[in-house]
Design an enzyme around this catalytic site. Structure first.
Site, PDB file in Angstrom:
ATOM      1  N   ASP A   1       0.792  -1.258   0.166  1.00 21.01           N
ATOM      2  CA  ASP A   1      -0.141   0.173   0.021  1.00 21.01           C
ATOM      3  C   ASP A   1       0.888   1.211   0.096  1.00 21.01           C
ATOM      4  O   ASP A   1       0.667   2.087   1.012  1.00 21.01           O
ATOM      5  CB  ASP A   1      -0.803  -0.083   1.307  1.00 21.01           C
ATOM      6  CG  ASP A   1      -1.675  -1.090   1.468  1.00 21.01           C
ATOM      7  OD1 ASP A   1      -2.094  -1.806   0.589  1.00 21.01           O
ATOM      8  OD2 ASP A   1      -1.933  -1.433   2.516  1.00 21.01           O
TER       9      ASP A   1
ATOM     10  N   GLU B   1     -11.560  -0.340  -3.273  1.00 22.29           N
ATOM     11  CA  GLU B   1     -10.942   0.542  -2.057  1.00 22.29           C
ATOM     12  C   GLU B   1      -9.616   1.330  -2.442  1.00 22.29           C
ATOM     13  O   GLU B   1      -9.718   1.770  -3.685  1.00 22.29           O
ATOM     14  CB  GLU B   1     -10.532  -0.591  -1.035  1.00 22.29           C
ATOM     15  CG  GLU B   1      -9.713  -1.712  -1.738  1.00 22.29           C
ATOM     16  CD  GLU B   1      -9.316  -2.943  -0.777  1.00 22.29           C
ATOM     17  OE1 GLU B   1      -9.748  -2.715   0.397  1.00 22.29           O
ATOM     18  OE2 GLU B   1      -8.552  -3.783  -1.262  1.00 22.29           O
TER      19      GLU B   1
HETATM   20  O1  FUB Z   1      -3.179  -3.577   3.145  1.00 24.08           O
HETATM   21  C1  FUB Z   1      -4.548  -3.754   3.814  1.00 24.08           C
HETATM   22  C2  FUB Z   1      -5.535  -3.642   2.762  1.00 24.08           C
HETATM   23  O2  FUB Z   1      -5.255  -4.521   1.619  1.00 24.08           O
HETATM   24  C3  FUB Z   1      -5.444  -2.153   2.274  1.00 24.08           C
HETATM   25  O3  FUB Z   1      -5.894  -1.341   3.197  1.00 24.08           O
HETATM   26  C4  FUB Z   1      -6.356  -2.430   0.988  1.00 24.08           C
HETATM   27  O4  FUB Z   1      -6.212  -1.275   0.358  1.00 24.08           O
HETATM   28  C5  FUB Z   1      -5.716  -3.443   0.501  1.00 24.08           C
HETATM   29  O5  FUB Z   1      -4.326  -3.393  -0.207  1.00 24.08           O
END
Ligand code: FUB
Length: 450
Positions: free
Chosen positions: A37, A214
């Site tokens: 991320d 997301e």
């Molecule tokens: O890294 C945990 C979660 O997985 C992140 O918050 C999302 O965006 C995905 O990458």
């Protein structure tokens, strides 16, 4: 004598600091820990990356098995996108009053600068009996005077925000917006203090109805606002984007920035920045953990716009970005092109952080690596190799000159072999390493004038 010993100790300490921070390049670009991320920002002429920090599940937390497991954040910086320094841990789940410190849920963060202060936004599971009084994902803020901290944590998470993956845009007129996700992508205005909402959150409309969305990342370029985000259209996340004339929309779905991971990493999470007149896409795959895609590694590739402002699709590469000095260890397994037969394997599958090797198996197999910077004409080349039967490899330049012929003796152990260069290169060149003989040769790295 005592002074001398102190001096030696100081020297060893400085040396070990440098080896921890190290010189990393190519993809993935953080080589000693899992990272995911990546939120990249340019502060004071340098790039800072604020990633999540995946860790293997601690034995005392078996419930976390097969799931994301993160307890803290580090920040990394670079001036050339090739050499990265780990500036250390900035925020941990054990320090935030509102975070359930048994949840290992420090997911994707972001950081922005306003009036000389750095605001670090991060999601985590709240404590049921914590300051916010409710359980679920919240988003908190920590504030510092420098990008590397020290960060001072806010007592409570931001009121009215339930979700993950915070992202902040400060618009040209100074208005700040907070974006986050929770099935949908939300946006709300932030007050000037950057700590509280200044409007009711809204769900951004006109985005794909089906499939998880997301990880929003919003930026402005030539008066257009780009809302970029991972979305599961088919099997795993791919990076998509929508465009608007306004930070709060309406956005219009425009296209795909990066297709689903070719190695099957279910998540992708990214950021996009311009640095030294080049746009860059930061994202992640699971390079060091091919069997478990919740232990990820961050990468960079160049990103380009079309004349009409749309984004060209980015193909993930191992080579990444930037030039590689000829006198550093050139890891040709992070290749820019290769013949069909040439293969890449871990040096030590038991400890994947040791990196990779290239295997050239049959006469004529080759691998090439672009943008090697020869500041000085090299006199010698060194290659770390292993070859049961020995053989010959050649290093060939982009102008088709044979730069060096390297006779490799039969060896079951890794050996560094040196040869004289036959052609003197100067400036930036692409290199090809080719197998001339007919038995396999394994190559760890190539280096000039070691
Ligand atoms: O890294 C945990 C979660 O997985 C992140 O918050 C999302 O965006 C995905 O990458």
């Amino acid at each position: 004598m005592k002074n001398k010993l102190n001096l030696i100790a100081l020297f060893l300490c400085i040396f070990s600091l440098f080896s921890i921070n190290g010189t990393f390049a190519q993809n993935p670009f953080i080589r000693d820990q899992f990272t995911a991320d990546p939120s990249a920002r340019v502060f004071n002429g340098k790039v800072y990356v604020f990633p999540s920090h995946d860790i293997p599940t601690p034995p005392e937390k078996p419930g976390r098995k097969d799931w994301f497991c993160m307890e803290d954040y580090h920040v990394f910086s670079s001036e050339n996108l090739s050499d990265w320094t780990d500036l250390g841990m900035i925020v941990s789940q054990y320090d935030a009053a509102w975070v359930d410190s048994t949840s290992y849920s420090m997911w994707a963060p972001d950081c922005v600068e306003r009036s000389g202060k750095y605001y670090f936004y991060f999601p985590a599971n709240t404590k049921a009996d914590g300051p916010s009084g409710e359980k679920g994902f919240g988003i908190g803020v920590a504030v510092a005077d420098k990008p590397e901290g020290p960060y001072v944590l806010q007592e409570k998470n931001i009121e009215g925000v339930h979700g993950i993956d915070p992202n902040v845009l400060i618009d040209k007129d100074g208005q700040a917006y907070l974006y986050w996700s929770q099935q949908h992508i939300f946006v709300a205005k932030l007050k000037d203090n950057m700590l509280e909402l200044d409007s009711e959150p809204i769900i951004i409309p006109n985005l794909p109805e089906q499939g998880l969305k997301e990880g929003p990342w919003v930026f402005e370029r030539i008066n257009k606002y780009y809302l970029t985000f991972p979305h599961v259209e088919n099997k795993t996340e791919r990076l998509e984007y929508a465009m608007s004339d306004n930070p709060m929309g309406p956005f219009e779905m425009t296209g795909v920035i990066m297709d689903e991971s070719p190695v099957g990493c279910w998540t992708n999470h990214h950021s996009i920045i311009e640095y030294k007149d080049q746009w860059n896409l930061f994202y992640h795959h699971n390079d060091y953990s091919p069997q478990f895609d919740k232990n990820r590694s961050i990468r960079i590739d160049s990103l380009f716009f079309n004349a009409d402002g749309t984004i060209q699709k980015v193909t993930p590469t191992l080579r990444g970005v930037g030039v590689t000095p000829s006198n550093s260890k050139i890891e040709i397994d992070r290749y820019s092109a290769k013949s069909e037969n040439a293969s890449i394997k871990f040096l030590n599958p038991e400890n994947t952080f040791e990196g990779w090797k290239t295997i050239l198996s049959k006469k004529g197999d080759w691998i090439s690596y672009n943008s090697v910077d020869f500041k000085k004409k090299p006199k010698t080349v060194q290659v770390r190799v292993k070859a049961e039967n020995g053989g010959e490899i050649q290093v060939i330049s982009d102008n088709k000159n044979v730069v060096a012929k390297i006779e490799v003796p039969a060896t079951d152990e890794w050996k560094t072999i040196e040869a004289k260069t036959l052609k003197a290169l100067k400036g930036v060149h692409d290199l090809k390493v080719k197998l001339i003989s007919n038995a396999p040769i394994e190559i760890d790295w190539v280096q000039f004038d070691r």
